[in-house]
Structures are given as structure tokens and as C-alpha cells.
Design an enzyme around this catalytic site. Structure first.
Site, PDB file in Angstrom:
ATOM      1  N   GLU A 458      49.969 -19.177  -9.979  1.00 50.93           N
ATOM      2  CA  GLU A 458      49.896 -20.018  -8.776  1.00 50.93           C
ATOM      3  C   GLU A 458      49.651 -19.214  -7.508  1.00 50.93           C
ATOM      4  O   GLU A 458      48.936 -19.672  -6.609  1.00 50.93           O
ATOM      5  CB  GLU A 458      51.177 -20.851  -8.631  1.00 50.93           C
ATOM      6  CG  GLU A 458      51.248 -22.059  -9.535  1.00 50.93           C
ATOM      7  CD  GLU A 458      51.709 -21.730 -10.946  1.00 50.93           C
ATOM      8  OE1 GLU A 458      51.707 -22.632 -11.799  1.00 50.93           O
ATOM      9  OE2 GLU A 458      52.078 -20.552 -11.184  1.00 50.93           O
ATOM     10  N   HIS A 528      60.910 -29.029 -12.960  1.00 54.38           N
ATOM     11  CA  HIS A 528      59.650 -29.766 -13.006  1.00 54.38           C
ATOM     12  C   HIS A 528      59.771 -31.146 -12.349  1.00 54.38           C
ATOM     13  O   HIS A 528      59.008 -32.048 -12.684  1.00 54.38           O
ATOM     14  CB  HIS A 528      59.187 -29.975 -14.452  1.00 54.38           C
ATOM     15  CG  HIS A 528      58.644 -28.762 -15.128  1.00 54.38           C
ATOM     16  ND1 HIS A 528      59.420 -27.687 -15.429  1.00 54.38           N
ATOM     17  CD2 HIS A 528      57.391 -28.459 -15.566  1.00 54.38           C
ATOM     18  CE1 HIS A 528      58.688 -26.761 -16.040  1.00 54.38           C
ATOM     19  NE2 HIS A 528      57.443 -27.201 -16.131  1.00 54.38           N
TER      20      HIS A 528
END
Length: 729
Positions: A458, A528
């Protein structure tokens, strides 16, 4: 007995050394330019150090005295259209690239400097002093130098923070079909951090024309290379990623120049990234005008050995030996440059009328005005001038019930079809029939060169998207599979993408869209499931949209992709499978910036909410019979909130309930409640009430997960609290 077969890396890795014949065969114009560059950089840096020792540099002054050879050797002959960025110690690279822009045919050491050069010196010095005539209007100082016209993308105070941004520039050059390159400069300290290694992998996988230029000055502040890594030959990193690498004497400008020529030939011919490790030495401590030995981590003997390899002295000696210049010529060059630096400093500082004799101060009229503080934090929305906007109730094209996730994919397809600058990147966006949820369905088949499935990195691909946005030729759409992953890329999201417009003077565009989905209730647990709105709303530079209907998604995404600011588009996994009215043929309309939607009118209280909690709020109102006004905020950032609609409702109802789903600790409603009470305190009949999840992040257990986030039942409880506060049952 096992069979053992030795393995070898496929990447060339060489130590690059030059001989006397290389000096004799060198173009005299090249040597003259290198000589002029190193003298200009040395005099400039000595001036900065002197001003810092006088207390006139506010903040750090990371000088590059001693490191001139690496900058001049690698930059003096780059094209203007080649781009660079660098680290906190970047004056030398900035100057050399800017000089190459001003003097594309080189610089003669016997010629006058010229008005453009003297203006460059003064304007760069002004930026380091924090003055309004600087390249970033005083906001950047010593560590943030940017001049886009010259191909300088910006130096960076976060160690290694600029490396992924440079990959964005390299991708833009490659995709645009040019032979231009990007060079990212960083030190030995940055070699071991994630941003550097992630970007090396990504650049190699995608064959980007990006040079990783490592200035190995042997010390990260006071920690030696040998203390920090078991492989102190830092160019060895290229072996892991199949990147050709050169190790060169950075104190020798000609050696660096010749090594860079080889690296440029590799990159310009489409063969991918390179690494150059230049061994060099900063003569002063990390910051200021004292030697490192004054702080005990270097010896005077070591410092003297490196000073005997001074790149400025080397160029002087070699040029005289070759008969290309005389000692008198060099003295005159030094005098011209010293006078230019004195003139630059005298234009910015003056005798302090209130100080002791000989004490100086910054000329007061040169400081930026205090009201400039927040200017350029975001754009002025001028890009929306003339853009027609609609709402669902005045939409004239056909509508029908459609699944939310299908609309997400369709509008992205339409934008890629009409705008060749839109580029999508993220993990698995090119596979699985549209990523993990179908949001990019069919796009990789239609636009294979603009739908980029990334490694799980990321930091690298978010930063690459940021650099791509800053380049100006493309509009990246970066997908984070889950918002929690923003913490992995926090430097790029918050320190880089969110701050660069303001940090570099407020006049650059950063047209990036970051998509992510809230997944509470999906069973994916603590890492998440988060709602990122509260974090982004309290971080400068970002705009935030949160669509709750398929119709709104189309209009808000279209608007987000027109804006020249970074925009977070928050989605919700619960909404993907839902259906609602959406267009069948018109996917080009925009919703207005900063306009909320009143989903239900009422007089008893104001509910402020977004995403899936809009529907939960409407259900709770219906269950309780409370006459609540339900406002779907849609735009969540501080600059775009619809205070007109919010204020009108509060003055009517005198009660507020903020409804959100996620954990209290990172909630959006905390700062919103504070802002409301300061704006509308006199209209409130009771304290602002809030519906949130619990303090903890959602757990995997279905029971604990449900207890951790809010839905209709919690909104009902919130409505009951408001009624109790009004004295009602």
C-alpha cells in the site's frame, strides 16, 4: 546428501571506477559545467550554514557541503522534462537540477553567472529562510523545495517518503510514451524502510524508468551504516529486485556523471529502473554548522580523510592539470559566486536596529502574511465552474432499480471511456471479475494498460498514485481493499498526498481518488472493518464523500473525478448488494460539492448521518414515530460540510443526534459534535446526542461483532435518549 546448486542474481551489479584516461577523454564543456555546479552548490550551502549559525534559519538547515559531487555528476545534464525528488538534505540536488534547466547547454566557469542564476540563488535562499518570494512561498523551508518548471517534484522531510511519489512520475513518463526518467534521491537511512523497498519491487515489476540514487554518506544522523545493516554496500538491494546497480565514488563528479550516463541509457530505452549508490560524506553534522566529531560519533581523523577527497578541490585540481582552466580563473569564479551569494543574502536580511552591533534580522516585509496560513490547503473548486449539477428529484433521464455494485463498476467504466487520464490501481482490481467485490468488473479487459493490479504494498502504490496525480497528466483512482490498510500507507496518505498542495505553496493540483469500503458486519474482524471518516476528517487536505444510494454514487464519483484535490470515496459493503434508483443511460451527471440531502423532513430533532446508517436511521424513525429530520451528509470533510442545511435544521428542531456505525475512538461524530456546539449552542435544547459503535474494533465472533457496531436498534436507543432529554417518554 542433498544436492546444493549455487544461485546467482540476474541483475548486473558493478563498482564503477574511472581512470586518468577518462579525465583526458572527457568533454571540456562537461568538466566546466561540473566545476561550476560544485562551486555554486558549495558557496550556497556555506551561506546557508552561516545564516543558520546566526539564528536566521528557523528550523533545520541540513547542508550538503561535501556531497556536491553526487548531485552535480548526476544532474548537470538532465533534461528539464526529466523529474527528480529528494530528501530533507536536498539543496544540492535542487540547485543542480534547476541550473540544468536554466542552462541546458551547460555552464562555462569563465562566464558571468547571469540574471537567471542569481535569481535562482536568491529565491532558493528565500525559501530556506521561510520567505514569501521562495519557491513554496515560505512554507517549505530547507526540507521542502519544489520547482515544477525545472522538473523538481519536491524534496521531503520524511525519510524515504518521496520515493513512491517519484514512481508515479516514472509511470507517467512511461505511459505517455516519452523517454524521460525520474530520479529519487535518498540516503543510507532510507534504504532499510518499507517505502524504499516496496517501490523498488514495484518499479522493477512494472519496468519503470526510475533511478534510485542512494547518497551513502555513512551516517543516519549519528548511526553508522554498519550498525544499521549487515550489508553496508547498499546497492546490493538491487539484487533482490533484479535492478541493475552501480556503486560509484560520489566524491568524484565525473565518475558519477559517467555512471549516470549508463543508467540513463538503460532507463531511456525502456529496460526499467536502476540503482546508483554514491559513496560520499557530509562535512558537517546532520544539521547546522558543526562537524560530526563535535557530537562524538565521528573522529576528526575520519573527517580529515574525507575532506582530503573534497569534490570541489578534486575538480579544481583536475581542470588545472588538464590545462582547461587556470588557478586565477578558479579564483575569479569563486569571487563571482561569493558576490552573488552576498547579494542574495543582503536582499533578504538587514542589520537589526534593536540588536547588538553586527546582528542581523530577516527583512520584515518579506515574511508571508499571517492570513496566508490556510490558503491552498484545498483547491478553490474553480474546476467546477460551469459544471451543471443535478439531484435525483430534477433528473430528467430514465431511472430504474439497479444493484449498487453494478453502478459502481458502470460509472468507472464510463469515466475511463471518456477520460484517457483515469487510471485505476489496487490489489486484485484486474482479477476476480472486478476485484473482491466487483467494483472494477470488465474494466481490465477494456483498459488493460490503465487497470493496474498491484503487489500487496500500500505504501508504494498509494504513493505512486500521489506522484501520478501531481504529474498532472493522469487522474489515479487508488483502491484500498479495506480502510484499515490506510495505516500501512499512513505516510503516503497523510504526510504526502494530504499535505503536498499546501506544503509546496498551495498552487499545485493533486487529483486523486481513494476508494475503500467499510466492512462492519462481514465477519472480517478488527483489522478489516473500520470506518475511516473520522481519521480523514481531522487530517488536512482531503475531501471526503460517502454515497448512500446508487444514484448519489454516480454523481458523487463524477464530481470527485473532476476535483483537483485528493478525495476519499467511502463505500459500505452492506450497500453493494442493495438496490435503488439509478440511471440506465446517463452516467455523466455530477452532484454539487458540499451539498447534503434531506432524506426525511421533521421538526422534533435533527439526525446527521451517512452511508448505510441513513437507511438504519430512517427505519428507527419509522419504528419510534419520532418526527425526526434525517440528513444524509454525503460530504464529510470540514471544508465541504453543508452547514446551511445543517444549521437550518438545527434552528428548527433544537436537538441533534449524530448517527454513525463505527468505534467511538476513531469516530467522525466527535469533532462534528464539537463544531456544532460552537456554531449552534444557543439553539440547542440539550447536549448533542450520539450513536456510535463500542470502544473496541469489531471482533470475529458474530455476537461480539454485532455488539461492536451500530445499526437500527442503536439508533432507536439514541432517539429515546433525545426524547428523555426533552422530558418525553
Amino acid at each position: 546428501m542433498p544436492d546444493i546448486t549455487p544461485l546467482q542474481s540476474q541483475a548486473p551489479w558493478v563498482e564503477f571506477q574511472i581512470t586518468d584516461s577518462d579525465w583526458k577523454n572527457a568533454d571540456p564543456a562537461v568538466l566546466g559545467t561540473l566545476l561550476t555546479h560544485v562551486h555554486l552548490i558549495r558557496a550556497f550551502e556555506e551561506t546557508v550554514v552561516g545564516l543558520a549559525m546566526e539564528g536566521l534559519v528557523h528550523g533545520p538547515a541540513h547542508s550538503s557541503v561535501g556531497q556536491e559531487g553526487g548531485a552535480a555528476g548526476s544532474l548537470a545534464f538532465l533534461r528539464t522534462t526529466d523529474q527528480i525528488n529528494g530528501s530533507h538534505r536536498g539543496h544540492h540536488q535542487f540547485l543542480s537540477k534547476a541550473l540544468a534547466h536554466i542552462h541546458p547547454n551547460g555552464m562555462s566557469p569563465t562566464a558571468e553567472l547571469g540574471a537567471n542564476t542569481t535569481a535562482l540563488l536568491q529565491r532558493t535562499l528565500a525559501e530556506i529562510l521561510g520567505l514569501s518570494q521562495g519557491f513554496c512561498q515560505g512554507r517549505g523551508g530547507s526540507m521542502h523545495l519544489r520547482w515544477d518548471d525545472a522538473g523538481v517534484l519536491g524534496t521531503n522531510a520524511i525519510v524515504g517518503g518521496g520515493i513512491p511519489l517519484a514512481a508515479g512520475a516514472a509511470w507517467a513518463h512511461k505511459h505517455a510514451g516519452t523517454s524521460d526518467v525520474a530520479i529519487t534521491y535518498f540516503g543510507d537511512g532510507a534504504v532499510n524502510i518499507g517505502s524504499a523497498l516496496e517501490t523498488m519491487n514495484l518499479a522493477a515489476a512494472w519496468k519503470l524508468p526510475l533511478c534510485f540514487f542512494i547518497e551513502n554518506n555513512r551516517y543516519a544522523v549519528s548511526t553508522s551504516v554498519e550498525e544499521a545493516t549487515a550489508e553496508p554496500r547498499l546497492s546490493a538491494r538491487g539484487q533482490a529486485f533484479n535492478i541493475p546497480s552501480w556503486k560509484v565514488d560520489g566524491m568524484n563528479p565525473l565518475a558519477v556523471h559517467l555512471a549516470m550516463e549508463q543508467a540513463l541509457e538503460h532507463m531511456r530505452t525502456g529496460r526499467g529502473p536502476t540503482i546508483i549508490e554514491a559513496d560520499l560524506y557530509r562535512f558537517y553534522h546532520q544539521n547546522g554548522g558543526f562537524a560530526g566529531s563535535a557530537f562524538g560519533y565521528r573522529s576528526k581523523e575520519e573527517e580529515q580523510q574525507w575532506r582530503e577527497r573534497d569534490p570541489v578541490a578534486l575538480m579544481n585540481t583536475k581542470m588545472v592539470e588538464l590545462g582547461l582552466i587556470t588557478a586565477d580563473d578558479i579564483e575569479q569564479l569563486q569571487n563571482r559566486i561569493q558576490q552573488a551569494m552576498k547579494n542574495a543574502a543582503d536582499a533578504l536580511v538587514e542589520a537589526d536596529p534593536d540588536g547588538k552591533a553586527g546582528k542581523r534580522r530577516i527583512r520584515p516585509e518579506l515574511w508571508p502574511a499571517p492570513h496566508f496560513r490556510d490558503v491552498g490547503l484545498r483547491g478553490d473548486l474553480s474546476e467546477m465552474n460551469g459544471v451543471a449539477t443535478v439531484e435525483q428529484d430534477n433528473f430528467t433521464s430514465s431511472l430504474e432499480n439497479r444493484k449498487f455494485i453494478d453502478v459502481v463498476a458502470d460509472v468507472m467504466g464510463r469515466r475511463m471511456e471518456t477520460d484517457p487520464g483515469v487510471v485505476i490501481m489496487g490489489e486484485d482490481v484486474h482479477r476476480l471479475k472486478g476485484g473482491t467485490n466487483g467494483a472494477t468488473r470488465g474494466l481490465s479487459d477494456r483498459f488493460p494498460d490503465r487497470v493496474l493490479g498491484t503487489p500487496i504494498s500500500e505504501n508504494a502504490f498509494a504513493g505512486l498514485g500521489g506522484g501520478l496525480a501531481m504529474d498532472g497528466r493522469y487522474r489515479p483512482v487508488v483502491e484500498f481493499m479495506y480502510p484499515d490498510f490506510m495505516w500501512v500507507a499512513a505516510d503516503q496518505i497523510f504526510n504526502q498526498i494530504g499535505k503536498v498542495r499546501h506544503m509546496f505553496g498551495g498552487d499545485i493540483n493533486v487529483p486523486l481518488v481513494l476508494r475503500s469500503k467499510v466492512a462492519m458486519g462481514s465477519g472480517y474482524g478488527s483489522q478489516h472493518s473500520m470506518d475511516p471518516a473520522g481519521i480523514f476528517a481531522t487530517s488536512p487536505g482531503w475531501r471526503i464523500v460517502a454515497p448512500s444510494t446508487p444514484f448519489d454514487y454516480v454523481g458523487l464519483m463524477n464530481t470527485a473525478l473532476k476535483l483537483n484535490d485528493p478525495v476519499l470515496v467511502i463505500e459500505h459493503i452492506d450497500l453493494y448488494a442493495s438496490s435503488g434508483l439509478a440511471p440506465t443511460d446517463d452516467l455523466d451527471y455530477c452532484l454539487p460539492v458540499g451539498k447534503a440531502a434531506v432524506r426525511r423532513e421533521g421538526k422534533a430533532l435533527t439526525i446527521l448521518t451517512y452511508l448505510s446508517m441513513v437507511q438504519h436511521s430512517l427505519e428507527a424513525v419509522e419504528q419510534t414515530g419520532v418526527d425526526a429530520e434525517v440528513i444524509d451528509l454525503r460530504w464529510l470533510d470540514q471544508a465541504s460540510l453543508d452547514w446551511d442545511t445543517i444549521g437550518e435544521s438545527i434552528r428548527k428542531t433544537n436537538n441533534v443526534l449524530i448517527v454513525e456505525q463505527g468505534a467511538r475512538g476513531t469516530s467522525y461524530g466527535g469533532w462534528l459534535a464539537d463544531e456544532i456546539q460552537r456554531r449552534y449552542f444557543d439553539w440547542l435544547d440539550q447536549p448533542i446526542q450520539r450513536v456510535t459503535g463500542g470502544e473496541a474494533s469489531p471482533s470475529i465472533s458474530k455476537v461480539l461483532e454485532r455488539a461492536a457496531h451500530a445499526r437500527t436498534e442503536e439508533v432507536v436507543e439514541g432517539l429515546q435518549r433525545v426524547q428523555q432529554g426533552q422530558g418525553l417518554n
